[in-house]
Design an enzyme around this catalytic site. Structure first.
Site, PDB file in Angstrom:
ATOM      1  N   GLU A 245       4.553  -2.670   0.592  1.00 28.07           N
ATOM      2  CA  GLU A 245       4.268  -2.408   2.038  1.00 28.07           C
ATOM      3  C   GLU A 245       2.677  -1.934   2.073  1.00 28.07           C
ATOM      4  O   GLU A 245       2.386  -0.896   1.825  1.00 28.07           O
ATOM      5  CB  GLU A 245       4.996  -1.576   2.810  1.00 28.07           C
ATOM      6  CG  GLU A 245       5.355  -1.673   4.115  1.00 28.07           C
ATOM      7  CD  GLU A 245       4.354  -0.860   4.820  1.00 28.07           C
ATOM      8  OE1 GLU A 245       3.218  -1.433   5.373  1.00 28.07           O
ATOM      9  OE2 GLU A 245       4.903   0.177   5.252  1.00 28.07           O
TER      10      GLU A 245
ATOM     11  N   CYS B  18      -0.321   1.940   8.937  1.00 28.55           N
ATOM     12  CA  CYS B  18      -0.522   0.647   8.409  1.00 28.55           C
ATOM     13  C   CYS B  18      -0.361  -0.447   9.520  1.00 28.55           C
ATOM     14  O   CYS B  18      -0.870  -1.510   9.657  1.00 28.55           O
ATOM     15  CB  CYS B  18       0.142   0.324   7.050  1.00 28.55           C
ATOM     16  SG  CYS B  18       1.905   0.882   7.439  1.00 28.55           S
TER      17      CYS B  18
END
Lengths: 285, 495
Positions: free
Chosen positions: B273, B307
């Protein structure tokens, strides 16, 4: 006086057209079935591979945007076209593998049935893989599989038709497009399959077939920055380097695995070449 | 806002709303005790390092040292993996409902000790207590609670009956949501019967060490969870370790690619991720006040250390001026400062390194010709701080439109048609998240279908839920965390 038959020129299949390799290279494939036939097969180059990726990218929009029902019908049509050329394919498989007439016929029948089987998944995978997610908030939250994009496929070397059909079908059924490097043992079977697909209403570029050598073309596909995933089924023992090259743009990688091509692909094999998209849709009056 | 020259107040609110000064509202920090030195948590015990070293973790808001901790060496990682391997034999065969019971206990203890975790997280990370208290810690506990319930239902996880755990998971997590990322990693791994070795981030090891204490309180069998603190080398030892069957990493795309190369050719399963450069797309029919709140939340939540942050604002051209005016007016009310103050909106940047990266990228934005606006506010003298910043006039080729900044910096671009919005939104190697603001439901679904991103938020942003799969397309990584989909990262089909 006996008629001189017209022989086929074995070309590549890129973007719906049948070009020779831009490199001008061919190699000689001799019959495995004891006949004295010889085929001069196009040996795809780096440039051919890159052209094929461009064609595959161009086809992603139309193919992934088609309805699942439409995709299923087109893949079923491929089974129809293959069935209508069944005898030709039996000869093709025998030429490539030296199989008995019986064994070759069994493989062709299985390949036809494989198209039908996988075609039927097109409008069902979302139902078994998708989910409605009961989030703690005023949203309808759902997850659906979507195609990952362009898939590079190294077809299995050991299965002339059935393996090839399986890796292509499982890649494109979800809306991906692909560039497939045919088995170097059976390149003519792959080009004949391209002729079947070319008459199946498959949009140009959804499948692109390169005949050539996986050890030359594999690294080109694995490191290509506009390829989203790579299926290493036919990569051979050096697949680790291909997986490492694929990391340059974080391609999804299907590692080679001992596979019985006689078995239908399970959903996980098709879903491995999809992305899961989660959408948070608001609720309220 | 348009101003008139009339000799009257410009709005009713100017008449009736005096400007209030906020009184300080500090959260007490004595709810948590921080050990001055910290060992590694291996095999259920605190053990001192075999071949590692010691370093310090700072409070980024003050630059004061909070504690020293261990930088685990290769022999420490070996020991942790061995402990996890030993524990795997019994943990994977434990009655599934009992595994679930342990996870339920962990969830409850995290809820009970929530304030401790929140304070510690804000001290070590620099994020506002409002966020650690209301988002990080409750969502982390929810993640354990959700996955606890899966432990005895894995036959319905989508892999067919009798799915098996993978073995030992090596997990490396980032500093932006230390406890929440720990929960995303450990909860599904344990529910599926794996054991874990987790390496917290270099600048934020403390809540993971407190979590180790929770594992002890929950009577989790020794070795099921091992915490090895350390730096990038520690993480590299862990993910490349032969005894690890599964690698899970959240962090930068560059490190994610390095991990993907490292595991190439092995039979390790990997989920990554990674970074993002999310487009947050505002159509002219959007509910503007709501959209402005969403834009602020999208990029200034957690100082932009997210993110999936909505770092590229794509505004329909005809409302660009209105949106930017409202946005900067709203940003003017943000309070930057002490993360432990309950009124603080913008806390500290996590490290001086990160502050340097943000500063460099903002300088590039100015040098390349974008127009910079920044919040007019005082910065504390100590600690790492960056003013909320908005760039307008941003071109797609600008560095601030292409590179992940991971800070409180928003780049504003415009579009005219939905097609143009989609093309610009997808014009990035990343594909983690996206936002769409419109009052039209059909447009939400059409945009959601065309955006190449793993999560699409409509009329909201930065929402997380344990039931909702999260993860990226393209160079934002692969695999999902959360929901039924997240389980397949920690399971394999029956033999």
């Amino acid at each position: 006086m006996a008629r001189l038959d017209v022989r086929k020129t074995w070309k590549l299949w890129i973007g719906g057209a049948f070009p020779r390799s831009e490199s001008g290279r061919t190699w000689e494939v001799t019959a495995a079935d004891g006949s004295d036939e010889v085929a001069n097969v196009s040996m795809a180059s780096r440039k051919d591979t890159r052209d094929a990726v461009v064609a595959a990218r161009k086809a992603v929009g139309p193919w992934s945007g088609a309805t699942a029902y439409n995709r299923g019908q087109i893949l079923y049509r491929a089974a129809e076209m293959l069935e209508s050329r069944r005898d030709t394919f039996v000869d093709e498989v025998r030429f490539a593998t030296g199989a008995t007439a019986r064994a070759a016929a069994d493989e062709v029948d299985a390949a036809i049935d494989r198209w039908v089987h996988v075609a039927g998944w097109s409008d069902k995978l979302a139902a078994i893989d998708g989910s409605a997610n009961p989030v703690a908030g005023p949203y309808f939250d759902f997850t659906l599989p979507e195609p990952t994009g362009v898939v590079g496929v190294l077809a299995p070397q050991d299965s002339a038709l059935l393996g090839l059909v399986t890796v292509v079908a499982r890649a494109i059924v979800t809306g991906n497009t692909c560039v497939v490097v045919a088995s170097a043992q059976a390149p003519t079977v792959a080009i004949s399959l391209a002729e079947v697909l070319a008459t199946s209403d498959l949009p140009a570029g959804v499948v692109n077939v390169l005949t050539g050598f996986a050890d030359e073309l594999g690294p080109i596909l694995a490191s290509h920055m506009d390829v989203n995933a790579i299926d290493l089924a036919g990569a051979g023992d050096d697949w680790a380097a291909l997986e490492a090259a694929a990391a340059d743009n974080l391609k999804r990688v299907l590692r080679p695995a001992a596979t019985d091509w006689g078995l239908d692909p399970v959903p996980a094999q098709m879903l491995a070449l999809t992305e899961s998209k989660t959408v948070w849709h608001p609720r309220g009056m | 806002m348009a101003r008139t020259d009339l000799d009257t107040p410009t709005s009713v609110t100017d008449l009736v709303t005096p400007t209030w000064e906020y009184a300080p509202a500090p959260q007490a920090t004595d709810v948590v005790s921080i050990a001055a030195t910290n060992d590694l948590f291996i095999g259920g015990d605190w053990v001192s390092t075999r071949d590692g070293s010691t370093t310090a973790t700072l409070n980024p808001a003050t630059e004061e040292q909070l504690a020293t901790y261990t930088v685990a060496g290769p022999a420490d990682v070996d020991a942790a993996v061995a402990a996890a391997r030993t524990a795997f034999a019994s943990w994977s065969r434990l009655r599934p409902a009992t595994r679930g019971a342990h996870l339920y206990r962990i969830a409850r203890i995290m809820q009970e000790r929530a304030r401790e975790f929140a304070v510690l997280e804000s001290l070590d990370n620099g994020k506002p207590i409002r966020e650690s208290r209301d988002v990080d810690v409750p969502t982390a506990a929810a993640h354990f609670f959700y996955h606890a319930g899966w432990a005895d239902k894995l036959d319905w996880a989508g892999l067919g009956p009798g799915p098996r755990p993978l073995g030992v998971a090596g997990q490396v997590i980032p500093w932006n949501f230390p406890l929440l990322m720990l929960a995303w990693k450990i909860a599904p791994a344990l529910a599926c019967g794996n054991t874990v070795v987790l390496k917290p981030a270099e600048t934020t090891p403390l809540t993971a060490l407190l979590f180790a204490e929770v594992c002890q309180q929950a009577d989790l069998p020794p070795g099921v969870v091992n915490i090895v603190t350390g730096d990038g080398d520690t993480g590299a030892h862990l993910v490349s370790h032969d005894g690890v069957d599964k690698v899970a990493f959240t962090g930068s795309t560059a490190v994610g690619k390095a991990i993907a190369r490292q595991v190439a050719g092995s039979d390790k399963k990997v989920t990554l991720e990674l970074g993002g450069k999310a487009a947050n797309i505002v159509f002219d029919d959007a509910a503007m006040d709501q959209a402005v709140e969403g834009i602020v939340n999208g990029i200034f939540f957690n100082q932009g250390h997210v993110c999936c942050a909505g770092s590229r604002l794509l505004v329909q051209e005809n409302v660009h001026e209105e949106v930017v005016d409202r946005l900067t007016e709203r940003l003017g009310t943000l309070r930057l400062g002490d993360p432990l103050d309950k009124n603080t909106d913008i806390g500290a940047i996590n490290s001086s390194d990160q502050l340097g990266r943000i500063t460099d990228l903002v300088a590039a934005g100015e040098a390349e010709g974008a127009t910079k606006w920044e919040l007019d506010c005082a910065l504390p003298t100590n600690g790492f701080w960056f003013r909320p910043t908005v760039f307008t006039g941003v071109e797609q080729s600008h560095t601030i439109a292409t590179d992940e900044i991971f800070g409180p910096v928003l780049s504003v671009l415009t579009f005219r048609t939905p097609d143009e919005a989609v093309a610009k939104a997808n014009n990035t190697p990343y594909g983690l998240s996206a936002g769409v603001w419109t009052e039209k439901g059909s447009r939400i679904l059409e945009m959601a279908g065309r955006l190449r991103a793993g999560v699409v938020w409509a009329n909201t942003f930065n929402r997380f839920d344990p039931t909702s799969p999260f993860g990226g397309y393209k160079e934002s990584g692969y695999g999902r965390e959360g929901g039924r989909h997240g389980l397949s990262a920690y399971l394999k089909p029956a033999a």
